[in-house]
Scaffold this motif. Structure first.
Motif, PDB file in Angstrom:
ATOM      1  N   ASP A 243      42.358  43.309  35.206  1.00 63.67           N
ATOM      2  CA  ASP A 243      42.452  42.937  36.617  1.00 63.67           C
ATOM      3  C   ASP A 243      41.948  41.520  36.830  1.00 63.67           C
ATOM      4  O   ASP A 243      40.963  41.092  36.216  1.00 63.67           O
ATOM      5  CB  ASP A 243      41.617  43.889  37.483  1.00 63.67           C
ATOM      6  N   ALA A 244      42.621  40.792  37.703  1.00 66.88           N
ATOM      7  CA  ALA A 244      42.156  39.468  38.097  1.00 66.88           C
ATOM      8  C   ALA A 244      41.015  39.635  39.085  1.00 66.88           C
ATOM      9  O   ALA A 244      41.153  40.317  40.102  1.00 66.88           O
ATOM     10  CB  ALA A 244      43.295  38.679  38.733  1.00 66.88           C
ATOM     11  N   THR A 245      39.873  39.033  38.815  1.00 67.68           N
ATOM     12  CA  THR A 245      38.727  39.119  39.715  1.00 67.68           C
ATOM     13  C   THR A 245      38.812  38.036  40.794  1.00 67.68           C
ATOM     14  O   THR A 245      39.584  37.070  40.673  1.00 67.68           O
ATOM     15  CB  THR A 245      37.415  38.942  38.945  1.00 67.68           C
ATOM     16  N   ARG A 246      38.002  38.205  41.808  1.00 70.30           N
ATOM     17  CA  ARG A 246      37.940  37.192  42.868  1.00 70.30           C
ATOM     18  C   ARG A 246      37.472  35.846  42.308  1.00 70.30           C
ATOM     19  O   ARG A 246      37.920  34.793  42.756  1.00 70.30           O
ATOM     20  CB  ARG A 246      37.012  37.683  43.976  1.00 70.30           C
ATOM     21  N   MET A 247      36.565  35.892  41.342  1.00 74.38           N
ATOM     22  CA  MET A 247      36.111  34.667  40.698  1.00 74.38           C
ATOM     23  C   MET A 247      37.267  33.967  39.983  1.00 74.38           C
ATOM     24  O   MET A 247      37.477  32.759  40.151  1.00 74.38           O
ATOM     25  CB  MET A 247      35.006  34.971  39.696  1.00 74.38           C
ATOM     26  N   ALA A 248      38.012  34.720  39.177  1.00 73.39           N
ATOM     27  CA  ALA A 248      39.110  34.122  38.424  1.00 73.39           C
ATOM     28  C   ALA A 248      40.203  33.604  39.354  1.00 73.39           C
ATOM     29  O   ALA A 248      40.738  32.502  39.152  1.00 73.39           O
ATOM     30  CB  ALA A 248      39.688  35.151  37.444  1.00 73.39           C
ATOM     31  N   PHE A 249      40.534  34.383  40.385  1.00 74.56           N
ATOM     32  CA  PHE A 249      41.593  33.976  41.299  1.00 74.56           C
ATOM     33  C   PHE A 249      41.196  32.712  42.060  1.00 74.56           C
ATOM     34  O   PHE A 249      41.998  31.781  42.209  1.00 74.56           O
ATOM     35  CB  PHE A 249      41.911  35.107  42.274  1.00 74.56           C
ATOM     36  N   ALA A 250      39.950  32.668  42.533  1.00 76.47           N
ATOM     37  CA  ALA A 250      39.478  31.481  43.242  1.00 76.47           C
ATOM     38  C   ALA A 250      39.513  30.263  42.329  1.00 76.47           C
ATOM     39  O   ALA A 250      39.928  29.167  42.743  1.00 76.47           O
ATOM     40  CB  ALA A 250      38.068  31.713  43.764  1.00 76.47           C
ATOM     41  N   SER A 251      39.088  30.439  41.085  1.00 77.09           N
ATOM     42  CA  SER A 251      39.076  29.327  40.134  1.00 77.09           C
ATOM     43  C   SER A 251      40.484  28.814  39.868  1.00 77.09           C
ATOM     44  O   SER A 251      40.714  27.599  39.811  1.00 77.09           O
ATOM     45  CB  SER A 251      38.426  29.771  38.826  1.00 77.09           C
ATOM     46  N   ALA A 252      41.427  29.740  39.705  1.00 75.98           N
ATOM     47  CA  ALA A 252      42.799  29.350  39.416  1.00 75.98           C
ATOM     48  C   ALA A 252      43.442  28.656  40.612  1.00 75.98           C
ATOM     49  O   ALA A 252      44.134  27.634  40.452  1.00 75.98           O
ATOM     50  CB  ALA A 252      43.616  30.573  39.011  1.00 75.98           C
ATOM     51  N   VAL A 253      43.228  29.182  41.813  1.00 75.59           N
ATOM     52  CA  VAL A 253      43.809  28.568  43.009  1.00 75.59           C
ATOM     53  C   VAL A 253      43.214  27.179  43.241  1.00 75.59           C
ATOM     54  O   VAL A 253      43.933  26.208  43.519  1.00 75.59           O
ATOM     55  CB  VAL A 253      43.591  29.465  44.242  1.00 75.59           C
ATOM     56  N   TYR A 254      41.904  27.086  43.126  1.00 81.45           N
ATOM     57  CA  TYR A 254      41.239  25.793  43.316  1.00 81.45           C
ATOM     58  C   TYR A 254      41.767  24.756  42.325  1.00 81.45           C
ATOM     59  O   TYR A 254      42.091  23.622  42.706  1.00 81.45           O
ATOM     60  CB  TYR A 254      39.735  25.972  43.141  1.00 81.45           C
ATOM     61  N   SER A 255      41.859  25.143  41.073  1.00 80.32           N
ATOM     62  CA  SER A 255      42.339  24.221  40.045  1.00 80.32           C
ATOM     63  C   SER A 255      43.793  23.827  40.287  1.00 80.32           C
ATOM     64  O   SER A 255      44.177  22.661  40.086  1.00 80.32           O
ATOM     65  CB  SER A 255      42.192  24.855  38.666  1.00 80.32           C
ATOM     66  N   ALA A 256      44.610  24.779  40.726  1.00 74.65           N
ATOM     67  CA  ALA A 256      46.013  24.481  41.011  1.00 74.65           C
ATOM     68  C   ALA A 256      46.139  23.511  42.179  1.00 74.65           C
ATOM     69  O   ALA A 256      46.992  22.605  42.163  1.00 74.65           O
ATOM     70  CB  ALA A 256      46.762  25.782  41.317  1.00 74.65           C
ATOM     71  N   ILE A 257      45.299  23.679  43.189  1.00 78.91           N
ATOM     72  CA  ILE A 257      45.324  22.759  44.334  1.00 78.91           C
ATOM     73  C   ILE A 257      44.951  21.346  43.873  1.00 78.91           C
ATOM     74  O   ILE A 257      45.616  20.364  44.235  1.00 78.91           O
ATOM     75  CB  ILE A 257      44.348  23.230  45.427  1.00 78.91           C
ATOM     76  N   GLN A 258      43.928  21.254  43.071  1.00 77.13           N
ATOM     77  CA  GLN A 258      43.515  19.935  42.575  1.00 77.13           C
ATOM     78  C   GLN A 258      44.626  19.280  41.754  1.00 77.13           C
ATOM     79  O   GLN A 258      44.904  18.091  41.896  1.00 77.13           O
ATOM     80  CB  GLN A 258      42.257  20.091  41.709  1.00 77.13           C
ATOM     81  N   ALA A 259      45.268  20.061  40.893  1.00 75.89           N
ATOM     82  CA  ALA A 259      46.352  19.517  40.077  1.00 75.89           C
ATOM     83  C   ALA A 259      47.547  19.096  40.925  1.00 75.89           C
ATOM     84  O   ALA A 259      48.187  18.086  40.651  1.00 75.89           O
ATOM     85  CB  ALA A 259      46.791  20.572  39.043  1.00 75.89           C
ATOM     86  N   SER A 260      47.814  19.855  41.999  1.00 71.96           N
ATOM     87  CA  SER A 260      48.976  19.547  42.839  1.00 71.96           C
ATOM     88  C   SER A 260      48.767  18.311  43.701  1.00 71.96           C
ATOM     89  O   SER A 260      49.731  17.743  44.208  1.00 71.96           O
ATOM     90  CB  SER A 260      49.302  20.742  43.740  1.00 71.96           C
ATOM     91  N   GLN A 261      47.518  17.909  43.881  1.00 66.63           N
ATOM     92  CA  GLN A 261      47.216  16.762  44.737  1.00 66.63           C
ATOM     93  C   GLN A 261      47.184  15.449  43.971  1.00 66.63           C
ATOM     94  O   GLN A 261      46.977  14.384  44.558  1.00 66.63           O
ATOM     95  CB  GLN A 261      45.880  16.971  45.442  1.00 66.63           C
TER      96      GLN A 261
END
Length: 332
Positions: free
Chosen positions: A313-331
């Motif tokens: 299962d994806a945890t809230r920690m992992a999901f937050a980390s992945a979303v945050y990193s994706a936002i940074q990469a997209s910017q």
């Protein structure tokens, strides 16, 4: 589709007056209850007004306001959150060392103005200064068990040394990912399909042509618009039977795929060609590009490991980390 990450948004449940009022009322009640026991005699092992020892007194007072504490001083010293002397508030616990024995050996309740109340062998329940010649040198620390609501993006269970602290903090400040009552994030809880849709769409802000998109997603259901938007954008699909299953947990592989779709990470030549790998993800695996993309953009270190464990299962920690990193990469 990508918006600039705003840090001006706030979580309404964290800034509402109710939690703070509750904490303040509890503090007043603790101090009041403690002072009502002034003059009660000392009795080793005592836990009632007929006779208290120090930890028995503290436990009795907090029990009266509905807060359960351990019985012994050493156990009480491990509860709550550490507080510096200069930051003490009425109702905080205070501890002293090397009194009748070495180590943490006395507990009391801070009541303000550098004073605390406790059960002592010489005077029973009495008030003293934490800075007087006897107690001052023996002060060992304070603990806060009456929780204050924290500022947006801060959580009691995510400390600054947590690997996902920056990701969780910044997404929390922006209102993209929410915590729970009492300023807790619960980083190890799993993320459901409905929650994933909502978190992504709080950033993407995609429109939904209709909220009636799946047979098991009613018009009034939380995240209905977000789920419909994710379907319309081709980010999170439903099942062949026409359901979405919003309360079903997502796996780490599913997390990687939907975040890749949302931010088009693997379409970037730089990310697709990154020299990263996992020993449990073969290049022929259907989700390989998405999983590698998540590791390639990781800004937190959460995904810096030799194995991905995609079926977990994806945890809230992992999901937050992945979303945050994706936002940074997209910017970039």
């Amino acid at each position: 589709m990508k918006k600039a990450l705003s840090f001006l948004l706030m979580l309404t449940f964290l800034i509402s007056g109710l939690p703070r009022a509750y904490a303040e009322n509890n503090r007043d009640e603790v101090v009041k209850m403690a002072k009502e026991q002034l003059g009660a005699p000392y009795r080793f092992g005592g836990t009632t007004p007929s006779g208290f020892d120090c930890s028995g007194f503290v436990q009795y007072v907090f029990d009266a306001v509905g807060i359960a504490l351990p019985r012994t001083t050493s156990e009480q010293y491990e509860t709550g959150v550490a507080v510096n002397k200069e930051d003490l508030l009425p109702g905080d616990l205070v501890f002293f060392k090397n009194t009748y024995k070495s180590g943490i050996s006395h507990s009391g309740i801070y009541i303000g103005n550098d004073e605390f109340i406790s059960a002592t062998t010489s005077q029973g329940v009495s008030i003293a200064s934490i800075n007087n010649p006897y107690w001052g040198p023996k002060f060992a620390g304070g603990r806060r068990v009456i929780e204050e609501p924290l500022p947006p993006g801060q959580f009691y269970d995510v400390s600054p040394d947590h690997p996902a602290y920056q990701a969780i903090s910044e997404l929390g400040k922006a209102g993209i990912i929410h915590g729970f009552e009492g300023s807790y994030f619960k980083p190890d809880l799993p993320v459901t399909r409905g929650q994933a849709a909502a978190i992504l769409n709080r950033y993407l802000k995609l429109p939904a042509p209709s909220t009636k998109s799946f047979s098991d997603v009613s018009l009034g259901m939380s995240f209905a618009k977000d789920i419909a938007a994710m379907k319309e954008a081709g980010i999170i699909f439903g099942y062949k039977d026409g359901t979405f299953r919003p309360y079903e947990n997502i796996t780490r592989t599913q997390m990687a795929v939907i975040i890749d779709r949302a931010f088009r990470l693997s379409q970037s030549p730089a990310i697709a060609g990154a020299a990263v790998k996992y020993n449990d993800v073969h290049p022929s695996f259907w989700a390989y590009p998405s999983i590698i993309a998540i590791k390639a953009v990781d800004r937190t270190g959460v995904f810096n490991s030799s194995s991905f464990h995609g079926g977990m299962d994806a945890t809230r920690m992992a999901f937050a980390s992945a979303v945050y990193s994706a936002i940074q990469a997209s910017q970039k």
